[in-house]
Structure formats: C-alpha cells, structure tokens
Design a protein around this motif. Structure first.
Motif, PDB file in Angstrom:
ATOM      1  N   UNK A  69      18.775   0.306  -0.439  1.00 46.08           N
ATOM      2  CA  UNK A  69      18.426   1.623  -0.971  1.00 46.08           C
ATOM      3  C   UNK A  69      17.063   1.604  -1.649  1.00 46.08           C
ATOM      4  N   UNK A  70      16.781   0.553  -2.406  1.00 43.25           N
ATOM      5  CA  UNK A  70      15.465   0.439  -3.045  1.00 43.25           C
ATOM      6  C   UNK A  70      14.355   0.328  -2.009  1.00 43.25           C
TER       7      UNK A  70
ATOM      8  N   UNK B  19      10.176   5.614   1.775  1.00 45.49           N
ATOM      9  CA  UNK B  19      10.165   7.078   1.774  1.00 45.49           C
ATOM     10  C   UNK B  19       9.033   7.620   0.897  1.00 45.49           C
ATOM     11  N   UNK B  20       8.857   7.034  -0.280  1.00 42.75           N
ATOM     12  CA  UNK B  20       7.806   7.502  -1.192  1.00 42.75           C
ATOM     13  C   UNK B  20       6.427   7.216  -0.603  1.00 42.75           C
ATOM     14  N   UNK B  21       6.224   6.011  -0.088  1.00 44.69           N
ATOM     15  CA  UNK B  21       4.920   5.656   0.496  1.00 44.69           C
ATOM     16  C   UNK B  21       4.625   6.535   1.710  1.00 44.69           C
ATOM     17  N   UNK B  22       5.595   6.715   2.589  1.00 43.46           N
ATOM     18  CA  UNK B  22       5.383   7.541   3.775  1.00 43.46           C
ATOM     19  C   UNK B  22       5.155   9.001   3.381  1.00 43.46           C
TER      20      UNK B  22
ATOM     21  N   UNK C 132       1.549   9.925   2.204  1.00 48.06           N
ATOM     22  CA  UNK C 132       0.480   9.973   3.210  1.00 48.06           C
ATOM     23  C   UNK C 132       0.746  10.964   4.334  1.00 48.06           C
ATOM     24  N   UNK C 133       1.991  11.373   4.545  1.00 47.63           N
ATOM     25  CA  UNK C 133       2.322  12.249   5.661  1.00 47.63           C
ATOM     26  C   UNK C 133       2.892  13.600   5.239  1.00 47.63           C
ATOM     27  N   UNK C 134       2.759  13.979   3.997  1.00 49.93           N
ATOM     28  CA  UNK C 134       3.337  15.227   3.511  1.00 49.93           C
ATOM     29  C   UNK C 134       2.602  16.430   4.088  1.00 49.93           C
ATOM     30  N   UNK C 135       3.364  17.434   4.533  1.00 51.27           N
ATOM     31  CA  UNK C 135       2.750  18.664   5.028  1.00 51.27           C
ATOM     32  C   UNK C 135       2.237  19.518   3.869  1.00 51.27           C
TER      33      UNK C 135
END
Length: 108
Positions: free
Chosen positions: A71-72, A78-81, A84-87
């Motif tokens: 989970x960690x 999830x946070x790193x991705x 950089x990929x947030x719409x």
C-alpha cells in the motif's frame, strides 16, 4: 489498544451508522430503476461487516506487513504519477463571482 479493541470499536461504529441511516421505502417499490438498492437492509450490511471483520482479524502479522508495504509503494507511485500527469496541472482557477463575466467575454 489491541487489534480486537480497535475491531470492536469499528464494528460498533459501523452498526451505529447503519441503524442511523434511514431507508426510503418509496425506492424499494417494484420497477424502480434509479440508484443503488441494497436488499435486506440493515441485515445484509451488518452481516457483511461481521464476516469481513472476522476474516481481517484472522490474517497473520506477516500478511498485514506485506499489505502495508504494498500500500505504501502504491501510494508513493500514485502521488508521483499524479504530480506529473494530472489533467488539472495547468488549470486556471476562477472565483465563482467572476465566472459569468468570463463566460460572457468568451462568447462575444
């Protein structure tokens, strides 16, 4: 507190929430197509909580350690991705009071 104490508190909280939530009798009529309907409320949700609590409490410490590590790792990825990929990365935030002005100026 032990795991059983925490589990007991979670169980009591869940049961309290299920009995607090009122079910609308109108949506249980035959032929109703809107929304999610859970049969046998609150018996089925209470039974599901009890069965899942039993299964979770019978897992070994090594299983909980593996789940926690995975989970960690998942949260980290999830946070790193997401950064950089947030719409929403280049989104422009406008106060609600100015939305009509901006909309009118873009239509003209």
């Amino acid at each position: 507190m032990t795991v059983c104490g925490i589990g007991g508190l979670l169980l009591l909280f869940g049961l309290g929430m299920l009995t607090y939530i009122e079910q609308d009798d109108a949506r249980h009529n035959f032929g109703h197509t809107g929304g999610f309907i859970c049969p046998w409320v609150p018996l089925l949700p209470i039974l599901s909580i009890l069965i899942n609590m039993y299964l979770l409490l019978n897992l070994g410490a090594d299983t909980w350690m593996r789940v926690s590590i995975w989970l960690l790792i998942g949260v980290f990825v999830y946070v790193i991705y997401g950064r950089t990929h947030s719409s929403l990365q280049h989104a422009v935030y406008v106060p609600a009071s100015h939305v009509d002005e901006i909309y009118q100026s873009s239509v003209e």
